[in-house]
Design a protein around this motif. Structure first.
Motif, mmCIF file in Angstrom:
data_model
loop_
_atom_site.group_PDB
_atom_site.id
_atom_site.type_symbol
_atom_site.label_atom_id
_atom_site.label_comp_id
_atom_site.label_asym_id
_atom_site.label_seq_id
_atom_site.Cartn_x
_atom_site.Cartn_y
_atom_site.Cartn_z
ATOM 1 N N TYR A 31 59.133 43.402 37.218
ATOM 2 C CA TYR A 31 60.077 42.415 37.136
ATOM 3 C C TYR A 31 60.636 41.184 35.705
ATOM 4 C CZ TYR A 31 64.124 40.444 38.568
ATOM 5 O OH TYR A 31 65.592 39.341 38.483
ATOM 6 N N ALA A 32 59.067 40.897 35.348
ATOM 7 C CA ALA A 32 59.810 40.320 34.505
ATOM 8 C C ALA A 32 59.245 41.225 33.318
ATOM 9 C CB ALA A 32 58.610 39.092 34.205
ATOM 10 N N VAL A 33 58.678 42.267 33.137
ATOM 11 C CA VAL A 33 58.839 42.765 32.185
ATOM 12 C C VAL A 33 60.397 43.628 31.889
ATOM 13 C CG1 VAL A 33 57.828 45.426 31.098
ATOM 14 C CG2 VAL A 33 56.677 43.306 31.882
ATOM 15 N N PHE A 69 47.776 39.160 46.540
ATOM 16 C CA PHE A 69 48.414 38.127 46.110
ATOM 17 C C PHE A 69 48.196 39.109 44.565
ATOM 18 C CE2 PHE A 69 46.908 33.975 48.030
ATOM 19 C CZ PHE A 69 47.951 33.445 47.369
ATOM 20 N N PHE A 70 47.659 40.312 44.681
ATOM 21 C CA PHE A 70 47.137 40.950 43.667
ATOM 22 C C PHE A 70 48.570 41.532 43.500
ATOM 23 C CE2 PHE A 70 42.857 40.497 43.104
ATOM 24 C CZ PHE A 70 42.683 40.193 41.495
ATOM 25 N N LEU A 71 49.144 41.930 45.153
ATOM 26 C CA LEU A 71 50.102 42.983 45.198
ATOM 27 C C LEU A 71 51.783 41.819 44.804
ATOM 28 C CD1 LEU A 71 51.832 45.849 45.683
ATOM 29 C CD2 LEU A 71 52.131 44.388 48.493
ATOM 30 N N PHE A 72 51.433 40.927 44.895
ATOM 31 C CA PHE A 72 52.990 39.921 44.718
ATOM 32 C C PHE A 72 52.722 39.811 42.910
ATOM 33 C CE2 PHE A 72 52.905 38.606 49.077
ATOM 34 C CZ PHE A 72 54.141 39.534 49.514
ATOM 35 N N GLY A 73 51.513 39.455 42.823
ATOM 36 C CA GLY A 73 51.748 39.639 40.618
ATOM 37 C C GLY A 73 51.414 40.511 39.956
ATOM 38 N N PHE A 74 51.085 41.701 40.401
ATOM 39 C CA PHE A 74 51.797 43.112 40.036
ATOM 40 C C PHE A 74 53.123 43.637 40.673
ATOM 41 C CE2 PHE A 74 47.921 44.185 40.406
ATOM 42 C CZ PHE A 74 47.060 43.652 38.640
#
Length: 96
Positions: free
Chosen positions: A60-62, A50-55
């Motif tokens: 990607y958003a940035v 979850f941490f990896l996918f969140g980062f």
């Protein structure tokens, strides 16, 4: 007189699909057993994922934000004004 609307190939294909589904079921039962036995390990693995996918999603958003910002800055003002003048000319030349 017996009519057979299926062939031996269909029967073999169905048996193959049934075997793959049975193996998938065995895999899921085994994985569930591992999760029950090794709960602490899988909790840390899931949290790490979850941490990896969140980062990854935040990165990607940035990237999307910066790309949109660059695209907005690269549009010259002359092009937008020329488009607006073109619209004004078309409205003024219309016969009512």
């Amino acid at each position: 007189m017996v009519f057979r609307f299926y062939s031996d190939q269909l029967s073999q294909a169905t048996k193959g699909v049934a075997a793959w589904i049975f193996m998938a079921g065995l895999f899921l039962v085994g994985f569930g057993l591992l999760v029950i036995l090794l709960q602490d390990v899988f909790v840390f693995i899931a949290a790490g994922m979850f941490f990896l996918f969140g980062f990854c999603v935040m990165f990607y958003a940035v990237r999307l934000y910066l790309a949109a910002r660059r695209m907005g800055k690269n549009v010259p003002d002359e092009q937008t004004e020329a488009y607006r003048e073109n619209v004004k000319v078309r409205i003024e030349n219309r016969e009512v």
